[in-house]
Design a protein around this motif. Sequence first.
Motif, PDB file in Angstrom:
ATOM      1  N   ASP A   1      11.471  37.467  14.096  1.00 43.53           N
ATOM      2  CA  ASP A   1      10.120  37.164  13.602  1.00 43.53           C
ATOM      3  C   ASP A   1      10.025  37.194  12.085  1.00 43.53           C
ATOM      4  OD1 ASP A   1       8.540  37.093  16.160  1.00 43.53           O
ATOM      5  OD2 ASP A   1       9.401  39.092  16.342  1.00 43.53           O
ATOM      6  N   ALA A   2      10.787  38.096  11.467  1.00 43.87           N
ATOM      7  CA  ALA A   2      10.625  38.295  10.030  1.00 43.87           C
ATOM      8  C   ALA A   2      11.114  37.098   9.220  1.00 43.87           C
ATOM      9  CB  ALA A   2      11.360  39.570   9.591  1.00 43.87           C
TER      10      ALA A   2
ATOM     11  N   GLY B   1       7.929  35.487   9.147  1.00 44.75           N
ATOM     12  CA  GLY B   1       6.927  36.444   8.688  1.00 44.75           C
ATOM     13  C   GLY B   1       5.683  36.499   9.560  1.00 44.75           C
ATOM     14  N   ILE B   2       5.765  35.929  10.756  1.00 40.96           N
ATOM     15  CA  ILE B   2       4.652  36.022  11.705  1.00 40.96           C
ATOM     16  C   ILE B   2       5.207  36.660  12.972  1.00 40.96           C
ATOM     17  CG2 ILE B   2       2.809  34.796  12.908  1.00 40.96           C
ATOM     18  CD1 ILE B   2       3.319  32.422  11.003  1.00 40.96           C
ATOM     19  N   ASP B   3       4.731  37.860  13.264  1.00 42.82           N
ATOM     20  CA  ASP B   3       5.262  38.587  14.412  1.00 42.82           C
ATOM     21  C   ASP B   3       4.836  37.893  15.700  1.00 42.82           C
ATOM     22  OD1 ASP B   3       6.651  40.579  15.648  1.00 42.82           O
ATOM     23  OD2 ASP B   3       5.097  42.101  15.435  1.00 42.82           O
TER      24      ASP B   3
ATOM     25  N   PRO C   1      12.309  34.541   0.475  1.00 44.64           N
ATOM     26  CA  PRO C   1      13.614  34.507  -0.198  1.00 44.64           C
ATOM     27  C   PRO C   1      14.557  35.562   0.373  1.00 44.64           C
ATOM     28  CG  PRO C   1      12.046  35.716  -1.538  1.00 44.64           C
ATOM     29  CD  PRO C   1      11.285  35.228  -0.326  1.00 44.64           C
ATOM     30  N   ASP C   2      14.073  36.320   1.352  1.00 41.45           N
ATOM     31  CA  ASP C   2      14.769  37.522   1.807  1.00 41.45           C
ATOM     32  C   ASP C   2      15.468  37.350   3.144  1.00 41.45           C
ATOM     33  OD1 ASP C   2      13.912  38.827  -0.462  1.00 41.45           O
ATOM     34  OD2 ASP C   2      12.039  39.491   0.471  1.00 41.45           O
TER      35      ASP C   2
ATOM     36  N   GLN D   1      18.556  36.967   4.021  1.00 41.06           N
ATOM     37  CA  GLN D   1      19.743  37.803   4.235  1.00 41.06           C
ATOM     38  C   GLN D   1      19.378  39.274   4.397  1.00 41.06           C
ATOM     39  OE1 GLN D   1      22.540  36.635   5.188  1.00 41.06           O
ATOM     40  NE2 GLN D   1      21.768  34.567   4.850  1.00 41.06           N
ATOM     41  N   TRP D   2      18.287  39.685   3.748  1.00 44.47           N
ATOM     42  CA  TRP D   2      17.786  41.041   3.937  1.00 44.47           C
ATOM     43  C   TRP D   2      17.281  41.198   5.378  1.00 44.47           C
ATOM     44  CZ3 TRP D   2      13.259  43.376   0.551  1.00 44.47           C
ATOM     45  CH2 TRP D   2      13.190  44.745   0.772  1.00 44.47           C
TER      46      TRP D   2
ATOM     47  N   ASN E   1      20.141  41.458   7.530  1.00 47.30           N
ATOM     48  CA  ASN E   1      20.723  42.792   7.373  1.00 47.30           C
ATOM     49  C   ASN E   1      20.027  43.797   8.299  1.00 47.30           C
ATOM     50  OD1 ASN E   1      20.245  45.551   5.481  1.00 47.30           O
ATOM     51  ND2 ASN E   1      22.372  44.920   5.783  1.00 47.30           N
TER      52      ASN E   1
ATOM     53  N   PRO F   1      21.435  50.237  12.476  1.00 47.97           N
ATOM     54  CA  PRO F   1      20.783  51.003  11.403  1.00 47.97           C
ATOM     55  C   PRO F   1      21.489  52.305  11.073  1.00 47.97           C
ATOM     56  CG  PRO F   1      19.550  51.213  13.438  1.00 47.97           C
ATOM     57  CD  PRO F   1      20.634  50.199  13.699  1.00 47.97           C
TER      58      PRO F   1
ATOM     59  N   ARG G   1      24.043  49.138   8.576  1.00 42.97           N
ATOM     60  CA  ARG G   1      23.049  48.419   7.781  1.00 42.97           C
ATOM     61  C   ARG G   1      23.168  48.729   6.293  1.00 42.97           C
ATOM     62  NH1 ARG G   1      16.923  49.062   9.446  1.00 42.97           N
ATOM     63  NH2 ARG G   1      17.696  48.183  11.406  1.00 42.97           N
TER      64      ARG G   1
ATOM     65  N   ASN H   1      25.435  41.141   6.234  1.00 47.32           N
ATOM     66  CA  ASN H   1      24.451  40.100   6.544  1.00 47.32           C
ATOM     67  C   ASN H   1      25.191  38.919   7.163  1.00 47.32           C
ATOM     68  OD1 ASN H   1      25.517  38.443   4.422  1.00 47.32           O
ATOM     69  ND2 ASN H   1      24.316  39.611   2.942  1.00 47.32           N
TER      70      ASN H   1
ATOM     71  N   TRP I   1       5.876  42.569   4.238  1.00 49.86           N
ATOM     72  CA  TRP I   1       6.007  43.541   5.326  1.00 49.86           C
ATOM     73  C   TRP I   1       6.633  44.811   4.751  1.00 49.86           C
ATOM     74  CZ3 TRP I   1       8.278  41.016  10.430  1.00 49.86           C
ATOM     75  CH2 TRP I   1       7.387  40.041  10.893  1.00 49.86           C
TER      76      TRP I   1
ATOM     77  N   TYR J   1      14.696  56.708  12.414  1.00 46.54           N
ATOM     78  CA  TYR J   1      15.631  56.467  13.515  1.00 46.54           C
ATOM     79  C   TYR J   1      16.280  57.778  13.943  1.00 46.54           C
ATOM     80  CZ  TYR J   1      15.471  51.582  11.912  1.00 46.54           C
ATOM     81  OH  TYR J   1      15.078  50.327  11.539  1.00 46.54           O
TER      82      TYR J   1
ATOM     83  N   PHE K   1      21.361  39.682  -3.517  1.00 43.93           N
ATOM     84  CA  PHE K   1      20.386  39.430  -2.459  1.00 43.93           C
ATOM     85  C   PHE K   1      19.283  40.481  -2.606  1.00 43.93           C
ATOM     86  CE2 PHE K   1      24.435  38.010  -0.563  1.00 43.93           C
ATOM     87  CZ  PHE K   1      24.103  36.693  -0.253  1.00 43.93           C
ATOM     88  N   ASP K   2      18.031  40.040  -2.541  1.00 46.07           N
ATOM     89  CA  ASP K   2      16.921  40.993  -2.599  1.00 46.07           C
ATOM     90  C   ASP K   2      17.109  42.049  -1.519  1.00 46.07           C
ATOM     91  OD1 ASP K   2      15.835  39.568  -4.624  1.00 46.07           O
ATOM     92  OD2 ASP K   2      14.153  38.750  -3.479  1.00 46.07           O
ATOM     93  N   GLY K   3      16.892  43.292  -1.879  1.00 48.51           N
ATOM     94  CA  GLY K   3      16.947  44.368  -0.903  1.00 48.51           C
ATOM     95  C   GLY K   3      18.349  44.881  -0.636  1.00 48.51           C
ATOM     96  N   LEU K   4      19.368  44.228  -1.189  1.00 40.06           N
ATOM     97  CA  LEU K   4      20.759  44.639  -0.973  1.00 40.06           C
ATOM     98  C   LEU K   4      21.346  45.063  -2.327  1.00 40.06           C
ATOM     99  CD1 LEU K   4      21.833  41.908   1.635  1.00 40.06           C
ATOM    100  CD2 LEU K   4      21.039  44.230   2.042  1.00 40.06           C
TER     101      LEU K   4
ATOM    102  N   ILE L   1      26.519  57.143   6.523  1.00 45.16           N
ATOM    103  CA  ILE L   1      27.790  56.414   6.500  1.00 45.16           C
ATOM    104  C   ILE L   1      28.293  56.266   5.060  1.00 45.16           C
ATOM    105  CG2 ILE L   1      26.879  54.048   6.393  1.00 45.16           C
ATOM    106  CD1 ILE L   1      29.739  55.229   8.692  1.00 45.16           C
TER     107      ILE L   1
END
Lengths: 393, 157
Positions: free
Chosen positions: A56-57, A60-62, A120-121, A123-124, A127, A132, A136, A141, B17, B23, B90-93, B149
């Motif tokens: 969904d991300a 960006g609409i769940d 633009p995210d 790959q994030w 990821n 997790p 992660r 990615n 978001w 977790y 990459f944003d966020g990485l 990790i």
Amino acid sequence: MSIKTAIIGVGQTGYRFKRTDVTMQELAQEAAAKALEHAKMEMDEIEAFVLGIAPDALSGIDNVDRWIGQALGVTPRPQLRVNTGGTTGAAAAQAGYIHVASGMFRTVMVLAADKVSETPDAQWVLNTAMDPIYERSLALNAINMCSFQAVRQMHQYGVTERQLAAVAVRSRQNAMANPYAHLREPISIDDVLSSRYICWPLKLLDCCPRSSGACAVIMAAEQVAVSSPNRPVWIQGMGATSNTVYMGDKMGPGRDTDHADWDELAMAAATAYRRAGITDPLEQIDVAEIYAPFTCTELAAVEALGFCPKGLGGQMNEQGMFDMRGPMPVNPSGGVLSANPISATALARVAEAALQVMGDAGEHQVPGVRRAVATGIGGTLQFHTCMVLGEDL
Amino acid sequence: MSDMATASSPLIHPGEWHIHYDYAVGEIAERFFTELRDNATIYALRCPSCKLVFVPPRAYCERCFVRTTDWVKIGPEGVIEAFTIVYEPFDGLPVPPYAVAYVTLDGASTALANFVTDVDLSDPEQASAALAIGNRVIVDFVDERKGLITDFHYRLL
């Protein structure tokens, strides 16, 4: 005994970086309307809907399927959302096929849409699909997961960066004849080799773009398909496999498949081929639409589909084996390297393969196609599908 | 209609978001991370049926679907099975360049990913040769371990 099932209509929006003129719902409507027009059907003739929507991300609409179904006017007919990551569009086609082949529905619309350019995210986002707890935070990615494959191909088979570049050049050459493709500027081997490294050894032009677009495919049971104005494209065989999410399990001494290869696709193909009665893929398949988002992945796929021995994909490609006029044309549409609307990407492979069998592919039509194969791949190279489409029932 | 079109089109509405999660790692991973944090050791779980030594450890063998039972100490050395060097931001990485490798630690049946440090990544050709498949590495534990990790990384031998 399953019901004979055919594809009788295909609609694609054309794949572009941005579609600021439409919402996700309107993008889906555009593909649906085109598919209906192609099949010469009305929306009320569709009995069920399968929507392929990847994470969904990305849009960006769940649960965007809720909005898309409504926009298509599905009420009160059933709709089902399918998500297997990159494989999503092909998995949706698989589900649509099962809907019809089971005898539950005579007509099904399979539709997938994405607007990946609106973040633009990407790959994030991809990821966040990694474990997790263990993986992660290591910045894995979709790109570097395929880099691991390329590195192993180079080590095990002597694949070169130049061989990878040749895949990108051929794909782009084909895309130039496909008005739906996102990237249509010609590129050379030197362009690819001199493009910047993204994740070594993959360079910018080894990688697919982020695209927006939608694709719809209408499937029908034999009783409906035989009266279609289009040549029905029969689904002759389908296979799907899954494997572990942990890439490291496909590398160590305990591996039962290798991350360099797509043994999982070979297994899916074996099932699809058996059901389609294919014993000699090179002889009995006329064209392939392969889900290959990176150059290295196409080499793994052509080998898994039995088009050439393991490890020789790069050499065979350089020799023209997979060219438009070669013995086994691969991705006449330009493939995923030329357009990647993620949810719709694998469904576009099915749609393009169907168009080739119908003889409706336009300027990128391969002459005389009687049988085509379409593949899908997703997750950490863990979900694979193979669909064989042909003109014979 | 033409009166409604504006020169500033397309109209874009921004969205974000921000989602927080906590977790629970579960008892199996808690043992792995506790050993990592408190004793600077890496453990895997062996399947009693097929004898494969899985890392990351799993509660059930994913091949045999039987409960894994035997904790096995692995490493601290191992062999590179695959690697990449990320040169693109990459944003966020993390900020590039950085190298990530899958390594089969001695005694394990599967490869475990982590960053490889102390490699000059400025020249892709030299860096990729240094990180070649088959080369050996050793686990370097960080001093302030938190049960993550990233409490360790790989260093070329």
